[in-house]
Design a protein around this motif. Structure first.
Motif, PDB file in Angstrom:
ATOM      1  N   PRO A   1       0.810  -1.228   0.000  1.00 49.24           N
ATOM      2  CA  PRO A   1       0.000   0.000   0.000  1.00 49.24           C
ATOM      3  C   PRO A   1       0.843   1.279   0.000  1.00 49.24           C
ATOM      4  N   LEU A   2       2.004   1.255   0.658  1.00 43.19           N
ATOM      5  CA  LEU A   2       2.845   2.453   0.660  1.00 43.19           C
ATOM      6  C   LEU A   2       3.459   2.709  -0.710  1.00 43.19           C
ATOM      7  N   VAL A   3       3.901   1.657  -1.378  1.00 43.27           N
ATOM      8  CA  VAL A   3       4.447   1.820  -2.732  1.00 43.27           C
ATOM      9  C   VAL A   3       3.339   2.299  -3.666  1.00 43.27           C
ATOM     10  N   ASP A   4       2.166   1.714  -3.564  1.00 45.45           N
ATOM     11  CA  ASP A   4       1.043   2.160  -4.396  1.00 45.45           C
ATOM     12  C   ASP A   4       0.758   3.641  -4.168  1.00 45.45           C
ATOM     13  N   TRP A   5       0.815   4.079  -2.917  1.00 38.35           N
ATOM     14  CA  TRP A   5       0.562   5.485  -2.594  1.00 38.35           C
ATOM     15  C   TRP A   5       1.626   6.370  -3.234  1.00 38.35           C
ATOM     16  N   VAL A   6       2.907   5.995  -3.083  1.00 40.29           N
ATOM     17  CA  VAL A   6       3.991   6.787  -3.668  1.00 40.29           C
ATOM     18  C   VAL A   6       3.832   6.882  -5.178  1.00 40.29           C
ATOM     19  N   TYR A   7       3.460   5.786  -5.820  1.00 41.64           N
ATOM     20  CA  TYR A   7       3.311   5.783  -7.278  1.00 41.64           C
ATOM     21  C   TYR A   7       2.057   6.537  -7.733  1.00 41.64           C
ATOM     22  N   SER A   8       1.166   6.866  -6.798  1.00 44.83           N
ATOM     23  CA  SER A   8      -0.020   7.649  -7.156  1.00 44.83           C
ATOM     24  C   SER A   8       0.233   9.151  -7.062  1.00 44.83           C
ATOM     25  N   LEU A   9       1.352   9.544  -6.456  1.00 43.51           N
ATOM     26  CA  LEU A   9       1.667  10.969  -6.308  1.00 43.51           C
ATOM     27  C   LEU A   9       2.025  11.590  -7.650  1.00 43.51           C
ATOM     28  N   ASP A  10       1.768  12.886  -7.756  1.00 49.06           N
ATOM     29  CA  ASP A  10       2.202  13.627  -8.941  1.00 49.06           C
ATOM     30  C   ASP A  10       3.726  13.640  -8.969  1.00 49.06           C
ATOM     31  N   GLU A  11       4.278  13.645 -10.157  1.00 51.05           N
ATOM     32  CA  GLU A  11       5.728  13.655 -10.341  1.00 51.05           C
ATOM     33  C   GLU A  11       6.375  14.820  -9.591  1.00 51.05           C
ATOM     34  N   ALA A  12       5.737  15.981  -9.597  1.00 51.73           N
ATOM     35  CA  ALA A  12       6.287  17.174  -8.943  1.00 51.73           C
ATOM     36  C   ALA A  12       6.451  16.963  -7.438  1.00 51.73           C
ATOM     37  N   GLN A  13       5.583  16.178  -6.837  1.00 52.81           N
ATOM     38  CA  GLN A  13       5.658  15.943  -5.396  1.00 52.81           C
ATOM     39  C   GLN A  13       6.900  15.145  -5.001  1.00 52.81           C
ATOM     40  N   LEU A  14       7.467  14.412  -5.933  1.00 55.06           N
ATOM     41  CA  LEU A  14       8.646  13.605  -5.625  1.00 55.06           C
ATOM     42  C   LEU A  14       9.881  14.460  -5.357  1.00 55.06           C
ATOM     43  N   ALA A  15       9.841  15.728  -5.762  1.00 50.06           N
ATOM     44  CA  ALA A  15      10.947  16.639  -5.497  1.00 50.06           C
ATOM     45  C   ALA A  15      10.952  17.084  -4.033  1.00 50.06           C
ATOM     46  N   GLU A  16       9.838  16.886  -3.356  1.00 42.03           N
ATOM     47  CA  GLU A  16       9.731  17.255  -1.948  1.00 42.03           C
ATOM     48  C   GLU A  16      10.209  16.093  -1.079  1.00 42.03           C
ATOM     49  N   ASP A  17      10.272  16.315   0.217  1.00 42.00           N
ATOM     50  CA  ASP A  17      10.672  15.271   1.164  1.00 42.00           C
ATOM     51  C   ASP A  17       9.438  14.437   1.511  1.00 42.00           C
ATOM     52  N   VAL A  18       9.086  13.536   0.616  1.00 48.87           N
ATOM     53  CA  VAL A  18       7.878  12.724   0.785  1.00 48.87           C
ATOM     54  C   VAL A  18       7.977  11.872   2.045  1.00 48.87           C
ATOM     55  N   ALA A  19       9.099  11.199   2.245  1.00 46.01           N
ATOM     56  CA  ALA A  19       9.261  10.331   3.414  1.00 46.01           C
ATOM     57  C   ALA A  19       9.231  11.144   4.706  1.00 46.01           C
ATOM     58  N   GLY A  20       9.903  12.282   4.713  1.00 43.72           N
ATOM     59  CA  GLY A  20       9.902  13.139   5.901  1.00 43.72           C
ATOM     60  C   GLY A  20       8.512  13.632   6.244  1.00 43.72           C
ATOM     61  N   SER A  21       7.768  14.029   5.223  1.00 45.52           N
ATOM     62  CA  SER A  21       6.394  14.479   5.438  1.00 45.52           C
ATOM     63  C   SER A  21       5.516  13.341   5.949  1.00 45.52           C
ATOM     64  N   TYR A  22       5.734  12.157   5.394  1.00 44.58           N
ATOM     65  CA  TYR A  22       4.981  10.983   5.831  1.00 44.58           C
ATOM     66  C   TYR A  22       5.242  10.711   7.320  1.00 44.58           C
ATOM     67  N   VAL A  23       6.513  10.720   7.721  1.00 44.82           N
ATOM     68  CA  VAL A  23       6.855  10.434   9.124  1.00 44.82           C
ATOM     69  C   VAL A  23       6.267  11.499  10.045  1.00 44.82           C
ATOM     70  N   THR A  24       6.346  12.756   9.636  1.00 48.39           N
ATOM     71  CA  THR A  24       5.784  13.843  10.443  1.00 48.39           C
ATOM     72  C   THR A  24       4.284  13.634  10.649  1.00 48.39           C
ATOM     73  N   GLN A  25       3.570  13.314   9.572  1.00 48.32           N
ATOM     74  CA  GLN A  25       2.129  13.077   9.680  1.00 48.32           C
ATOM     75  C   GLN A  25       1.818  11.829  10.501  1.00 48.32           C
ATOM     76  N   CYS A  26       2.630  10.794  10.337  1.00 43.61           N
ATOM     77  CA  CYS A  26       2.443   9.554  11.084  1.00 43.61           C
ATOM     78  C   CYS A  26       2.598   9.816  12.579  1.00 43.61           C
ATOM     79  N   GLU A  27       3.633  10.546  12.949  1.00 45.61           N
ATOM     80  CA  GLU A  27       3.876  10.824  14.372  1.00 45.61           C
ATOM     81  C   GLU A  27       2.849  11.772  14.955  1.00 45.61           C
ATOM     82  N   ALA A  28       2.171  12.544  14.118  1.00 41.49           N
ATOM     83  CA  ALA A  28       1.135  13.463  14.602  1.00 41.49           C
ATOM     84  C   ALA A  28      -0.161  12.727  14.916  1.00 41.49           C
ATOM     85  N   GLN A  29      -0.289  11.507  14.477  1.00 38.24           N
ATOM     86  CA  GLN A  29      -1.514  10.725  14.700  1.00 38.24           C
ATOM     87  C   GLN A  29      -1.675  10.358  16.147  1.00 38.24           C
TER      88      GLN A  29
END
Length: 95
Positions: free
Chosen positions: A67-95
């Motif tokens: 599911p995580l790979v599927d999610w990453v592959y669903s992102l717009d190409e432009a979003q890959l220039a950002e810190d996707v993993a860092g943003s994911y961890v930040t959101q995960c820890e905020a839960q």
């Protein structure tokens, strides 16, 4: 000094709960998926490669790879220039 110690001990349980132990390992999966996608690897191949490299305690997170790979592959190409993993961890820890 004593009130500061009491406050510190009261906050210990809150700080312990703030860190979700699954966020770092699943964040690493996200980072690997982003790198695989950037290098042109297809999603199913990325799932296979990432899962194959999981050993020890990290292998417990193997069900999260697809599911995580599927999610990453669903992102717009432009979003890959950002810190996707860092943003994911930040959101995960905020839960």
């Amino acid at each position: 000094m004593r009130p500061m110690l009491i406050a510190a001990f009261c906050l210990l349980p809150v700080m312990a709960v703030a860190e979700n132990p699954m966020c770092a390992p699943t964040g690493e999966i996200v980072a690997l998926a982003v790198e695989a996608r950037k290098s042109g690897e297809e999603g199913p191949a990325a799932i296979t490669a990432i899962t194959a490299e999981m050993t020890g305690d990290v292998a417990l997170y193997a069900p999260a790879v697809q599911p995580l790979v599927d999610w990453v592959y669903s992102l717009d190409e432009a979003q890959l220039a950002e810190d996707v993993a860092g943003s994911y961890v930040t959101q995960c820890e905020a839960q």
